[in-house]
Design an enzyme around this catalytic site. Structure first.
Site, PDB file in Angstrom:
ATOM      1  N   ASN A 138      34.442  15.558 -22.822  1.00  0.00           N
ATOM      2  CA  ASN A 138      33.752  16.916 -22.750  1.00  0.00           C
ATOM      3  C   ASN A 138      34.066  17.453 -21.584  1.00  0.00           C
ATOM      4  O   ASN A 138      33.371  17.257 -20.657  1.00  0.00           O
ATOM      5  CB  ASN A 138      32.334  16.749 -23.155  1.00  0.00           C
ATOM      6  CG  ASN A 138      31.665  18.110 -23.218  1.00  0.00           C
ATOM      7  OD1 ASN A 138      32.463  19.240 -22.977  1.00  0.00           O
ATOM      8  ND2 ASN A 138      30.491  18.266 -23.307  1.00  0.00           N
ATOM      9  N   TRP A 139      35.159  18.211 -21.471  1.00  0.00           N
ATOM     10  CA  TRP A 139      35.395  19.017 -20.018  1.00  0.00           C
ATOM     11  C   TRP A 139      34.358  20.024 -19.812  1.00  0.00           C
ATOM     12  O   TRP A 139      34.466  20.573 -18.574  1.00  0.00           O
ATOM     13  CB  TRP A 139      36.850  19.519 -20.019  1.00  0.00           C
ATOM     14  CG  TRP A 139      37.883  18.555 -20.321  1.00  0.00           C
ATOM     15  CD1 TRP A 139      38.002  17.186 -20.590  1.00  0.00           C
ATOM     16  CD2 TRP A 139      39.238  18.834 -20.252  1.00  0.00           C
ATOM     17  NE1 TRP A 139      39.028  16.553 -20.848  1.00  0.00           N
ATOM     18  CE2 TRP A 139      40.066  17.549 -20.699  1.00  0.00           C
ATOM     19  CE3 TRP A 139      40.207  19.991 -20.120  1.00  0.00           C
ATOM     20  CZ2 TRP A 139      41.249  17.621 -20.747  1.00  0.00           C
ATOM     21  CZ3 TRP A 139      41.405  19.822 -20.405  1.00  0.00           C
ATOM     22  CH2 TRP A 139      42.079  18.779 -20.543  1.00  0.00           C
ATOM     23  N   LYS A 140      33.498  20.504 -20.558  1.00  0.00           N
ATOM     24  CA  LYS A 140      32.624  21.287 -20.359  1.00  0.00           C
ATOM     25  C   LYS A 140      33.229  22.802 -19.995  1.00  0.00           C
ATOM     26  O   LYS A 140      34.367  23.029 -20.128  1.00  0.00           O
ATOM     27  CB  LYS A 140      31.526  20.924 -19.434  1.00  0.00           C
ATOM     28  CG  LYS A 140      30.738  19.896 -19.916  1.00  0.00           C
ATOM     29  CD  LYS A 140      29.385  19.281 -19.357  1.00  0.00           C
ATOM     30  CE  LYS A 140      28.997  17.756 -19.906  1.00  0.00           C
ATOM     31  NZ  LYS A 140      27.718  17.450 -19.292  1.00  0.00           N
TER      32      LYS A 140
ATOM     33  N   HIS B 188      25.095  20.184 -28.679  1.00  0.00           N
ATOM     34  CA  HIS B 188      25.097  19.437 -27.371  1.00  0.00           C
ATOM     35  C   HIS B 188      23.868  20.057 -26.749  1.00  0.00           C
ATOM     36  O   HIS B 188      23.530  21.288 -26.862  1.00  0.00           O
ATOM     37  CB  HIS B 188      26.370  19.883 -26.545  1.00  0.00           C
ATOM     38  CG  HIS B 188      26.424  19.245 -25.112  1.00  0.00           C
ATOM     39  ND1 HIS B 188      25.750  19.476 -24.002  1.00  0.00           N
ATOM     40  CD2 HIS B 188      27.350  17.938 -24.815  1.00  0.00           C
ATOM     41  CE1 HIS B 188      25.915  18.613 -23.217  1.00  0.00           C
ATOM     42  NE2 HIS B 188      27.025  17.668 -23.762  1.00  0.00           N
TER      43      HIS B 188
ATOM     44  N   GLU C 247      23.105  20.963 -23.708  1.00  0.00           N
ATOM     45  CA  GLU C 247      23.201  22.131 -22.864  1.00  0.00           C
ATOM     46  C   GLU C 247      23.375  23.472 -23.783  1.00  0.00           C
ATOM     47  O   GLU C 247      22.888  24.536 -23.421  1.00  0.00           O
ATOM     48  CB  GLU C 247      24.699  21.705 -22.097  1.00  0.00           C
ATOM     49  CG  GLU C 247      24.471  20.953 -20.950  1.00  0.00           C
ATOM     50  CD  GLU C 247      25.833  20.206 -20.616  1.00  0.00           C
ATOM     51  OE1 GLU C 247      26.774  20.772 -20.830  1.00  0.00           O
ATOM     52  OE2 GLU C 247      25.546  19.115 -20.062  1.00  0.00           O
TER      53      GLU C 247
ATOM     54  N   GLU D 204      22.956  11.156 -27.145  1.00  0.00           N
ATOM     55  CA  GLU D 204      22.669  11.477 -25.810  1.00  0.00           C
ATOM     56  C   GLU D 204      21.436  11.886 -25.228  1.00  0.00           C
ATOM     57  O   GLU D 204      20.877  12.945 -25.244  1.00  0.00           O
ATOM     58  CB  GLU D 204      23.865  12.831 -25.386  1.00  0.00           C
ATOM     59  CG  GLU D 204      25.180  12.757 -25.938  1.00  0.00           C
ATOM     60  CD  GLU D 204      26.294  13.520 -25.114  1.00  0.00           C
ATOM     61  OE1 GLU D 204      27.079  13.061 -24.545  1.00  0.00           O
ATOM     62  OE2 GLU D 204      25.944  14.893 -25.298  1.00  0.00           O
TER      63      GLU D 204
ATOM     64  N   GLY E  21      24.837  13.827 -16.873  1.00  0.00           N
ATOM     65  CA  GLY E  21      25.054  14.641 -15.735  1.00  0.00           C
ATOM     66  C   GLY E  21      24.180  14.397 -14.628  1.00  0.00           C
ATOM     67  O   GLY E  21      24.380  14.913 -13.682  1.00  0.00           O
TER      68      GLY E  21
ATOM     69  N   SER F 159      26.282  10.023 -18.429  1.00  0.00           N
ATOM     70  CA  SER F 159      26.695   9.356 -17.290  1.00  0.00           C
ATOM     71  C   SER F 159      27.471   8.022 -17.281  1.00  0.00           C
ATOM     72  O   SER F 159      27.302   6.967 -16.665  1.00  0.00           O
ATOM     73  CB  SER F 159      25.396   8.899 -16.538  1.00  0.00           C
ATOM     74  OG  SER F 159      24.865  10.241 -16.102  1.00  0.00           O
TER      75      SER F 159
ATOM     76  N   GLY G 214      31.468  13.097 -20.232  1.00  0.00           N
ATOM     77  CA  GLY G 214      31.304  14.380 -19.495  1.00  0.00           C
ATOM     78  C   GLY G 214      32.284  14.371 -18.463  1.00  0.00           C
ATOM     79  O   GLY G 214      33.340  14.294 -18.316  1.00  0.00           O
TER      80      GLY G 214
HETATM   81  C1  PEP Z   1      28.032  15.129 -21.945  1.00  0.00           C
HETATM   82  O1  PEP Z   1      27.993  15.978 -21.473  1.00  0.00           O
HETATM   83  O2  PEP Z   1      27.979  14.959 -23.250  1.00  0.00           O
HETATM   84  C2  PEP Z   1      27.889  13.787 -21.049  1.00  0.00           C
HETATM   85  C3  PEP Z   1      27.627  12.859 -21.569  1.00  0.00           C
HETATM   86  O3  PEP Z   1      28.033  14.452 -19.713  1.00  0.00           O
HETATM   87  P1  PEP Z   1      28.031  13.074 -18.501  1.00  0.00           P
HETATM   88  O4  PEP Z   1      29.082  12.077 -18.796  1.00  0.00           O
HETATM   89  O5  PEP Z   1      28.629  13.854 -17.235  1.00  0.00           O
HETATM   90  O6  PEP Z   1      26.491  12.736 -18.234  1.00  0.00           O
END
Ligand code: PEP
Length: 251
Positions: A7-9, A96, A98, A168, A174, A211, A232
């Site tokens: 997921n490049w966001k 998600h 976010e 998640e 993050g 993470s 992410g």
């Molecule tokens: C995500 O946004 O789905 C995610 C898992 O982010 P990160 O790996 O940066 O925690």
């Protein structure tokens, strides 16, 4: 089936996105990916150039990071599942945390999107997970199941076959704080049991996200009920992401 989803966001300029894709395309040969299905979710502006750049025999599939629940209409700023389908997109991340946190998406709203994605032959990657307070008060298992059961509530047993689930925990996204392998396994096996009891099937892939990076992936990927990762930060680094593909393949 194992899945690694990047997921490049809201990251990468078009040039940076194409350079990242180029590196991944070169490194992720059929031999490297093995039985892992690799998916990247770039920002929506990059979806068409990314699809155009992938070779016929590419091992990379494409996901959007969100879509609307209607096919067309007066929804300024939105894109629909139908548009994604016509842009060679294979999957879409829905619910998600976010989007829930910053754009007030509710469980019912996510359910509408999931239904419409399935109608348009996209694979919904449905994200669920608890907040830190819910983990601390001990309601995290039931609260996460509640999110998932609502998100999938309009689907038939057959339609569930095309769903990917991503657990998640919000406190791990993050933040650099990763859930322990035991915490991940506990949630994944709980969700699988609930899916079987309430919806009649438990064979959908359940990915972990939060993470996850090369230094902690081995332990997580080796858990019985973990079928891959939603990544992410580490998906923005081609070397790390490809290492994660290898680790998942060997898990
Ligand atoms: C995500 O946004 O789905 C995610 C898992 O982010 P990160 O790996 O940066 O925690």
């Amino acid at each position: 089936m194992k899945f690694l989803v990047g997921n490049w966001k809201m990251n990468t300029t078009p040039e940076e996105g194409m350079a990242l894709l180029e590196e991944l395309s070169q490194g992720l040969t059929k031999e490297v990916v093995g039985d892992v299905r690799v998916v990247v979710a770039p920002p929506s502006l990059h979806l068409i150039p990314v699809a155009d750049a992938l070779l016929e025999n590419s091992q990379i599939e494409i996901a959007a990071q969100n879509c609307h629940y209607e096919d067309f209409g007066a929804y300024t700023g939105e894109i629909s599942a139908q548009m994604l389908l016509h842009s060679e997109v294979d999957a879409v991340i829905l619910g998600h945390s976010e989007r829930r946190q910053y754009f007030s998406e509710t469980d019912d709203f996510v359910a509408l999107k999931v239904k419409n994605a399935i109608k348009n032959h996209l694979i919904p990657i449905v994200c669920v997970g608890e907040k830190l307070e819910q983990r601390n008060t001990g309601t995290f298992l039931e609260d996460t199941w509640s999110q998932l059961s609502i998100a999938l509530s309009d689907l038939s047993k057959d339609e569930l076959e095309d769903v990917i689930i991503a657990y998640e925990p919000i406190w791990a996204i993050g933040t650099g704080e990763v859930a322990s392998p035991e915490q991940v396994q506990q949630m994944h096996s709980f969700l699988r049991r609930k899916l079987k009891e309430n919806m009649g099937r438990d064979d959908m892939p359940i990915l972990y996200g939060g993470s996850c990076k090369p230094s902690n992936a081995d332990e997580i990927f080796s858990q019985n009920d973990v079928d891959g990762g939603l990544i992410g930060g580490a998906s923005l680094n081609a070397e790390d992401f490809m290492l994660l593909v290898e680790k998942l393949k060997n898990s």
